[in-house]
Motif scaffolding. Structure first.
Motif, mmCIF file in Angstrom:
data_model
loop_
_atom_site.group_PDB
_atom_site.id
_atom_site.type_symbol
_atom_site.label_atom_id
_atom_site.label_comp_id
_atom_site.label_asym_id
_atom_site.label_seq_id
_atom_site.Cartn_x
_atom_site.Cartn_y
_atom_site.Cartn_z
ATOM 1 N N ILE A 45 0.855 -1.186 0.000
ATOM 2 C CA ILE A 45 0.000 0.000 0.000
ATOM 3 C C ILE A 45 0.891 1.236 0.000
ATOM 4 O O ILE A 45 1.595 1.514 0.979
ATOM 5 C CB ILE A 45 -0.927 -0.019 1.237
ATOM 6 N N VAL A 105 -8.461 0.460 -0.533
ATOM 7 C CA VAL A 105 -7.720 -0.651 0.075
ATOM 8 C C VAL A 105 -8.680 -1.736 0.540
ATOM 9 O O VAL A 105 -8.411 -2.928 0.367
ATOM 10 C CB VAL A 105 -6.857 -0.139 1.241
ATOM 11 N N ALA A 109 -8.600 -5.578 -0.752
ATOM 12 C CA ALA A 109 -8.457 -6.721 0.138
ATOM 13 C C ALA A 109 -9.553 -7.750 -0.105
ATOM 14 O O ALA A 109 -9.287 -8.962 -0.160
ATOM 15 C CB ALA A 109 -8.475 -6.261 1.588
ATOM 16 N N TYR A 125 -0.974 -6.464 5.516
ATOM 17 C CA TYR A 125 -0.928 -5.142 4.904
ATOM 18 C C TYR A 125 0.473 -4.569 5.130
ATOM 19 O O TYR A 125 0.950 -4.525 6.270
ATOM 20 C CB TYR A 125 -1.934 -4.195 5.562
ATOM 21 N N SER A 135 -3.620 3.043 8.513
ATOM 22 C CA SER A 135 -3.560 1.933 9.460
ATOM 23 C C SER A 135 -4.482 2.127 10.654
ATOM 24 O O SER A 135 -4.780 1.167 11.365
ATOM 25 C CB SER A 135 -2.124 1.720 9.936
ATOM 26 N N TRP A 138 -7.446 -0.299 10.680
ATOM 27 C CA TRP A 138 -7.158 -1.713 10.929
ATOM 28 C C TRP A 138 -6.704 -1.949 12.361
ATOM 29 O O TRP A 138 -6.887 -3.025 12.910
ATOM 30 C CB TRP A 138 -6.099 -2.217 9.954
ATOM 31 N N ILE A 149 0.351 -5.868 10.319
ATOM 32 C CA ILE A 149 0.501 -4.595 9.621
ATOM 33 C C ILE A 149 1.986 -4.240 9.630
ATOM 34 O O ILE A 149 2.608 -4.162 10.702
ATOM 35 C CB ILE A 149 -0.294 -3.473 10.307
#
Length: 257
Positions: A45, A105, A109, A125, A135, A138, A149
């Motif tokens: 990303i 995103v 996904a 990710y 972020s 998430w 992450i």
């Protein structure tokens, strides 16, 4: 002589050629390793904000091909998404459109997880630079299938309050990773942070705040002491290469648990 834009500089590690990508949804490329699937996947990303008319989208950047190649070589799938982390004009002034980027995103996904050659329950990710703002979602509400992450030289708070009024960019207050990681605590997904020693002071300060806020979260730090922001293209050194190999190996390990 025209200077090569940073985003078109070569990756600092020589790598094998990538297989032909599987183009998905017009803004998403999937690279599959050899052998039968389904394969765990890393979604790369990009950062920003970037211009909407950049010319070469992130899916075509050498640095993203480099990361994808190392991951595929290690036996996992890799995907690169173009998302809309752009500056847009609004009635309140210039705004970083993190809302649209986060939506892109999320769709990427779900598209990947539905692909028959992808193991939808094993996803990482991997976020770069300004993409670190995304972020927060998430960390605040971890999907069960998100194994980790990865944050490489990330932006983890909006710099707007620190800038003169005429230079400020607005950002939806939902994108606050420092607050999100503090509230998530031990329930956060595994976090692997690549920290560069020559980071810009403002961004380095945000990274320090994030580390403090993540005291109860499963946080690992990979240091590149002599690295600068975008060290993966700017610092052609053994230290950079060692850090990248370590980080890729950690991603593979977390996906194979």
């Amino acid at each position: 002589m025209n200077e090569i834009p940073r985003f078109l500089l070569p990756f600092v590690i020589d790598h094998p050629d990538l297989p032909k990508p599987v183009a998905l949804a017009g803004n998403l490329d999937l690279y599959l390793p050899a052998g039968p699937g389904p394969h765990p996947v890393v979604l790369l990303i990009h950062g920003g904000p970037i211009p909407a008319d950049l010319g070469t989208p992130p899916r075509g950047w050498p640095v993203k091909h480099g990361y994808a190649a190392l991951l595929v070589e290690a036996g996992v799938a890799a995907a690169v998404v173009d998302h809309r982390l752009h500056v847009v004009d609004t009635p309140d002034g210039p705004t970083v459109d993190a809302v649209s980027a986060a939506a892109d995103v999320a769709v990427a996904a779900e598209t990947l997880r539905a692909h028959p050659d992808v193991d939808g329950d094993r996803v990482v990710y991997w976020v770069f630079s300004g993409g670190g703002l995304l972020s927060a979602d998430w960390l605040r509400d971890r999907p069960a299938w998100l194994r980790a992450i990865f944050l490489s030289y990330p932006l983890l708070a909006s710099p707007a309050p620190h800038l003169p009024e005429q230079e400020r960019l607005r950002l939806d207050p939902r994108f606050t990773p420092i607050e999100a990681v503090a509230s998530a605590g031990a329930d956060a997904p595994a976090i692997v942070l690549t920290r560069v020693g020559r980071e810009r002071p403002l961004l380095a300060g945000f990274v320090d705040e994030f580390i403090t806020a993540a005291a109860k979260a499963p946080l690992e730090i990979i240091d590149v002491p002599d690295g600068q922001h975008a060290f993966d293209v700017l610092d052609d050194t053994d230290q950079s290469r060692a850090a990248l190999r370590t980080t890729v190996a950690r991603a593979v390990e977390l996906l194979r648990r």
